[in-house]
Design an enzyme around this catalytic site. Structure first.
Site, mmCIF file in Angstrom:
data_model
loop_
_atom_site.group_PDB
_atom_site.id
_atom_site.type_symbol
_atom_site.label_atom_id
_atom_site.label_comp_id
_atom_site.label_asym_id
_atom_site.label_seq_id
_atom_site.Cartn_x
_atom_site.Cartn_y
_atom_site.Cartn_z
ATOM 1 N N HIS A 11 0.824 -1.207 0.000
ATOM 2 C CA HIS A 11 0.000 0.000 0.000
ATOM 3 C C HIS A 11 0.862 1.263 0.000
ATOM 4 O O HIS A 11 1.607 1.505 0.945
ATOM 5 C CB HIS A 11 -0.883 -0.026 1.265
ATOM 6 C CG HIS A 11 -1.809 1.131 1.385
ATOM 7 N ND1 HIS A 11 -1.826 1.957 2.496
ATOM 8 C CD2 HIS A 11 -2.763 1.615 0.544
ATOM 9 C CE1 HIS A 11 -2.756 2.876 2.341
ATOM 10 N NE2 HIS A 11 -3.337 2.689 1.175
ATOM 11 N N HIS A 53 -0.310 10.945 -2.227
ATOM 12 C CA HIS A 53 -1.615 10.624 -1.646
ATOM 13 C C HIS A 53 -2.528 11.838 -1.515
ATOM 14 O O HIS A 53 -3.690 11.807 -1.922
ATOM 15 C CB HIS A 53 -1.447 9.963 -0.274
ATOM 16 C CG HIS A 53 -2.757 9.583 0.341
ATOM 17 N ND1 HIS A 53 -3.493 10.442 1.133
ATOM 18 C CD2 HIS A 53 -3.500 8.458 0.230
ATOM 19 C CE1 HIS A 53 -4.612 9.847 1.491
ATOM 20 N NE2 HIS A 53 -4.647 8.651 0.964
#
Ligand code: G3P
Ligand code: MG
Length: 248
Positions: A11, A53
């Protein structure tokens, strides 16, 4: 019946050991033998797809600013690793193309999450698909987004690429919703993926790709997730999951 064990995806790269969404985090995923990586994509002012992100660079670099208001050149000058550790001060915000270039010669799969949650970046679906095609990775990419309009647009232009809907609320009968959109996978956080949800999705012919919000690694829980029946686990701790999955 013994359930098939899931593939393990890193991730934001191996984000428990390297700064998230950097080339070092992705190289680490290759090194440890992860089955794939997940990363997040935004677009710069001059139209480059960049891997980060948040909408801003504030949390993960030494700079401040909104990505869509900054050029790729400005973004490339920021230190994207020093916040994580001094050893990573040379890390930069990667372009999506750099990551495709890194992964192309490997066997890893790639989950591209388009971060169109706040800014819609019109045309980002076509631009992403063009890059995926350039590297011949159509059959190794999974495209997901919390913005389901984005997922549908991508699916329309790239019907052969596997698509999934991300969500983080208690959707009612997510398998029916996903089937109505024609997507191939659910991407719920693991706390919203109890046995019935996974079983119903599988019965409907869907895949389930689980991820974690505020993840802590715990061996007993990890064993449970490995036995849950999900098809892919997207985790900050891929090395630990691979060890448990492959060596027991
Ligand atoms: O794609 C799974 C996961 O990355 C979704 O949440 O906020 O970590 O991008 P987030
Ligand atoms: Mg993500």
């Amino acid at each position: 019946m013994r359930k098939k064990k899931p593939l393990i995806f890193a991730h934001r790269g191996v984000s428990s050991k390297c700064p998230e969404n950097t080339l070092s985090a992705f190289r680490k995923a290759i090194e440890i033998g992860a089955d794939g990586i997940e990363l997040d994509v935004h677009r710069s002012r001059d139209g480059k797809l960049v891997v980060c992100h948040d909408e801003t660079v504030d949390r993960t670099t030494n700079g401040k600013g909104v990505i869509q208001e900054m050029t790729a050149k400005e973004l490339s000058l920021l230190d994207a690793g020093g916040w994580f550790g001094v050893a990573f001060q040379e890390e930069r915000i990667p372009l999506l193309e750099e990551v495709l270039n890194l992964l192309q010669p490997t066997t890893l799969l790639l989950n591209i999450e388009l971060k169109t949650d706040y800014f819609f970046y019109p045309g980002i679906e076509e631009e992403t698909y063009a890059l995926v095609r350039k590297y011949g990775m159509e059959d190794r990419v999974i495209l997901s987004s919390f913005n389901h309009h984005t997922v549908l647009r991508f699916q329309r232009i790239a019907p052969k690429v596997l698509t999934g809907i991300l969500y983080s609320c208690h959707l009612y009968e997510p398998h029916k919703y996903a089937a109505s959109l024609g997507v191939k996978a659910l991407h719920p956080p693991m706390h919203l993926a109890p046995h019935e949800i996974i079983a119903e999705a599988h019965e409907a012919g869907l895949l389930v790709h689980g991820w974690f919000s505020r993840e802590r690694f715990d061996v007993a829980r990890a064993r449970g997730y490995l036995d849950s029946g999900v098809d892919i686990l997207i985790t900050n701790y891929p090395e630990e999951y691979l060890a448990l999955r492959d060596k027991g």
